[in-house]
Write a protein that holds these residues in place. Structure first.
Motif, mmCIF file in Angstrom:
data_model
loop_
_atom_site.group_PDB
_atom_site.id
_atom_site.type_symbol
_atom_site.label_atom_id
_atom_site.label_comp_id
_atom_site.label_asym_id
_atom_site.label_seq_id
_atom_site.Cartn_x
_atom_site.Cartn_y
_atom_site.Cartn_z
ATOM 1 N N ALA A 1 0.830 -1.203 0.000
ATOM 2 C CA ALA A 1 0.000 0.000 0.000
ATOM 3 C C ALA A 1 0.869 1.259 0.000
ATOM 4 N N ASP A 2 1.953 1.245 0.786
ATOM 5 C CA ASP A 2 2.867 2.388 0.824
ATOM 6 C C ASP A 2 3.505 2.613 -0.543
ATOM 7 N N ARG A 3 3.858 1.528 -1.217
ATOM 8 C CA ARG A 3 4.478 1.629 -2.548
ATOM 9 C C ARG A 3 3.516 2.281 -3.542
ATOM 10 N N LYS A 4 2.242 1.876 -3.481
ATOM 11 C CA LYS A 4 1.237 2.471 -4.367
ATOM 12 C C LYS A 4 1.057 3.956 -4.062
ATOM 13 N N ALA A 5 1.032 4.305 -2.777
ATOM 14 C CA ALA A 5 0.898 5.709 -2.390
ATOM 15 C C ALA A 5 2.111 6.512 -2.848
ATOM 16 N N GLN A 6 3.305 5.901 -2.742
ATOM 17 C CA GLN A 6 4.528 6.567 -3.189
ATOM 18 C C GLN A 6 4.457 6.852 -4.687
ATOM 19 N N GLN A 7 4.010 5.869 -5.453
ATOM 20 C CA GLN A 7 3.889 6.055 -6.902
ATOM 21 C C GLN A 7 2.892 7.174 -7.222
ATOM 22 N N ALA A 8 1.777 7.231 -6.492
ATOM 23 C CA ALA A 8 0.774 8.273 -6.724
ATOM 24 C C ALA A 8 1.363 9.657 -6.427
ATOM 25 N N LYS A 9 2.109 9.778 -5.319
ATOM 26 C CA LYS A 9 2.733 11.061 -4.981
ATOM 27 C C LYS A 9 3.786 11.438 -6.015
ATOM 28 N N LEU A 10 4.551 10.451 -6.457
ATOM 29 C CA LEU A 10 5.586 10.704 -7.457
ATOM 30 C C LEU A 10 4.956 11.200 -8.754
ATOM 31 N N LYS A 11 3.807 10.654 -9.086
ATOM 32 C CA LYS A 11 3.099 11.061 -10.300
ATOM 33 C C LYS A 11 2.666 12.523 -10.206
#
Length: 133
Positions: free
Chosen positions: A87-97
């Motif tokens: 879940a943290d990885r998905k959130a990180q990708q969303a923030k990076l986007k």
């Protein structure tokens, strides 16, 4: 012939020792160094602005700290934390986007895909963790 085999064995042992040492050094990197390394690489490859680099650094610093905490947990806790890590990885990708432009994010995704391919190629013959091998 024996002399050649002996020299070859020494050469192989030296190379393996060197590779193991490099792997250990990378694994001992603290979260700040890891975040700086990623942000620096992304700055160069994706031509990030200074503001983007600061945001990327902060994002990866937070993620690195979480991963270090998880590595130090007991095995049972690790299993439970694995889902949180995803879940943290998905959130990180969303923030990076949000931080990167569309072009930069697409290039980042391509870089990640290539890195995963290289990792698979390097470790393709090795048994996976937990396989009991």
């Amino acid at each position: 012939m024996k002399r050649i085999m002996f020299l070859l064995a020494i050469l192989v042992a030296t190379v393996l020792q060197s590779e193991a040492q490099q792997r250990r050094e990378r694994g001992d990197m603290d979260p700040e160094k890891m975040a700086e390394r990623v942000a620096g690489h992304m700055e160069k490859e994706l031509e990030l602005s200074e503001e983007q680099k600061k945001e990327v650094y902060a994002l990866f610093l937070e993620s690195s700290k979480k991963r270090m905490e998880m590595r130090n947990q007991e095995k049972e806790e690790r299993e439970a934390a694995r889902e949180q890590m995803i879940a943290d990885r998905k959130a990180q990708q969303a923030k990076l986007k949000e931080i990167l432009s569309e072009e930069q994010f697409a290039k980042w995704e391509e870089m990640q895909r290539k890195m995963q391919e290289r990792m698979r190629e390097r470790g393709g013959d090795r048994p996976k963790r937990g396989d009991g091998a």
